[in-house]
Write a protein that holds these residues in place. Structure first.
Motif, short mmCIF file in Angstrom:
data_model
loop_
_atom_site.label_atom_id
_atom_site.label_comp_id
_atom_site.label_asym_id
_atom_site.label_seq_id
_atom_site.Cartn_x
_atom_site.Cartn_y
_atom_site.Cartn_z
N MET A 3 0.84 -1.19 0.00
CA MET A 3 0.00 0.00 0.00
C MET A 3 0.89 1.25 0.00
O MET A 3 2.04 1.19 0.41
N PRO A 4 0.34 2.39 -0.41
CA PRO A 4 1.11 3.63 -0.29
C PRO A 4 1.41 3.92 1.18
O PRO A 4 0.63 3.58 2.07
N LEU A 5 2.57 4.54 1.41
CA LEU A 5 2.99 4.89 2.77
C LEU A 5 2.68 6.36 3.01
O LEU A 5 3.36 7.25 2.45
N PHE A 6 1.67 6.65 3.82
CA PHE A 6 1.37 8.03 4.19
C PHE A 6 2.23 8.40 5.41
O PHE A 6 2.37 7.60 6.34
N LEU A 260 -2.81 6.06 -13.82
CA LEU A 260 -1.36 6.24 -13.97
C LEU A 260 -0.63 4.94 -13.67
O LEU A 260 -1.18 4.03 -13.04
N ILE A 261 0.60 4.88 -14.13
CA ILE A 261 1.42 3.68 -13.94
C ILE A 261 2.61 4.03 -13.05
O ILE A 261 3.28 5.03 -13.27
N GLN A 262 2.83 3.20 -12.06
CA GLN A 262 4.01 3.35 -11.19
C GLN A 262 5.13 2.53 -11.82
O GLN A 262 5.19 1.31 -11.68
N VAL A 280 -5.63 2.14 -5.11
CA VAL A 280 -4.54 1.21 -5.41
C VAL A 280 -5.02 -0.20 -5.07
O VAL A 280 -5.43 -0.45 -3.93
N ASP A 281 -5.02 -1.08 -6.05
CA ASP A 281 -5.37 -2.49 -5.81
C ASP A 281 -6.70 -2.63 -5.08
O ASP A 281 -6.85 -3.39 -4.13
N GLU A 299 3.31 -1.12 -6.95
CA GLU A 299 2.00 -0.54 -7.29
C GLU A 299 2.03 -0.18 -8.78
O GLU A 299 2.29 0.96 -9.16
N SER A 300 1.80 -1.16 -9.64
CA SER A 300 2.04 -0.94 -11.06
C SER A 300 1.03 0.01 -11.70
O SER A 300 1.35 0.77 -12.59
#
Length: 315
Positions: A3-6, A260-262, A280-281, A299-300
């Motif tokens: 997951m994204p890191l906030f 968007l693509i990571q 995300v996902d 996170e593609s």
């Protein structure tokens, strides 16, 4: 999938700081002289702490060491970048930063400091110091020793939305009434050239570092050229400000829905205006002004919806 890191920002009080970080971003700042928000930092002088998910409570510094897969096993010993928001309520000292080789030799293995600025806001008629007029080291030394700052320093007019690339060796300073997002190498090494003879509440002037500053300054000054490249995609305009050795920096202007693509080992994202949603996902995360997060390695694809502006970087 990661997951994204906030991240929870870290605040630094400065003699030149003010209240803009509270007034414009709603942050709980420690005092009315808060100059810096270290928004995404793994530097030991102010490491960010993760706010969400399985790694909540861990510092970014810890994750870099313990969970290298989050960052695509990026091949550097230390987390390479640092994102700040700076509130120049009064003039910052005139300063210059060393390159990697000099900092490694003279600053205990610290990284050098190449940086860049995105002007979030500034007062009308604001300026900054970017470079100098000396044509030789001898002239630089003479003008510094004689205190001929008006002859030496090069001032540039600025407005919100401007971008400046500041390589190591560039004499520079933010000036009064400026709010800036700074992307830099993860370094806290600064050589002060001039501090307007200011004193702290005990009457002490801040230390200058003239010998080292003269050592590392680029003479004559060389303007770092910035050539903007704008990519208009569905729901987002992506402006590339700089693609250099240490970092690439973009502005995302989202209006609607953007897929968007990571495609980087990781990306640092700071929301500087507006609000929206990150998906995300299959998991959604609300976004609002003043949030900072890292998109990790696998996170593609991700979706951002809303109306917002973000400054984004990667090494």
């Amino acid at each position: 999938m990661n997951m994204p890191l906030f991240l929870e920002p870290v605040f630094q009080e400065r003699i030149w700081g003010g209240t803009a970080l509270r007034d414009q971003f709603g942050y709980e700042i420690p005092s009315d002289h808060t100059g810096e928000c270290w928004a995404i930092s793994a530097h030991p002088n102010g490491p960010s702490v993760v706010k969400n998910g399985a790694f909540a409570g861990k510092t970014l510094q810890q994750l870099w060491q313990e969970q290298p897969q989050l960052f695509g096993h990026y091949p550097t010993k230390v987390f390479p970048l640092l994102t700040k928001i700076l509130d120049a309520n009064s003039d910052l000292s005139v300063q210059v930063h060393p390159n990697d080789e000099y900092a490694n030799t003279y600053e205990n293995g610290e990284l050098g400091k190449t940086e860049c600025w995105y002007i979030i806001d500034c007062k009308e008629g604001a300026e900054l110091i970017y470079g100098h007029h000396a044509q030789s080291k001898d002239e630089l030394i003479a003008l510094i020793r004689e205190g001929k700052w008006n002859d030496l320093l090069r001032k540039v007019s600025i407005k919100p939305g401007d971008f400046f690339y500041v390589p190591s060796g560039t004499i520079h300073a933010l000036c009064e009434g400026t709010l800036v997002l700074e992307t830099q190498q993860s370094s806290d090494t600064t050589y002060r050239v001039y501090d307007y003879d200011r004193t702290d509440d005990k009457g002490n002037k801040r230390e200058l570092h003239l010998d080292k500053a003269i050592d590392v300054s680029t003479v004559p000054h060389q303007d770092a050229e910035v050539q903007l490249d704008v990519d208009k995609q569905q729901g987002v305009n992506i402006t590339t400000f700089v693609k250099e050795k240490y970092f690439t920096v973009y502005k995302w202007e989202v209006d609607g829905s953007a897929q968007l693509i990571q495609d980087q080992p990781f990306q640092l994202v700071s929301i500087i205006s507006g609000e929206g949603m990150l998906t995300v996902d299959g998991q959604s995360f609300p976004l609002e002004k003043g949030m900072h997060f890292i998109l990790t390695a696998d996170e593609s694809k991700f979706l951002i919806e809303g109306k917002l502006t973000a400054i984004v970087s990667h090494p």
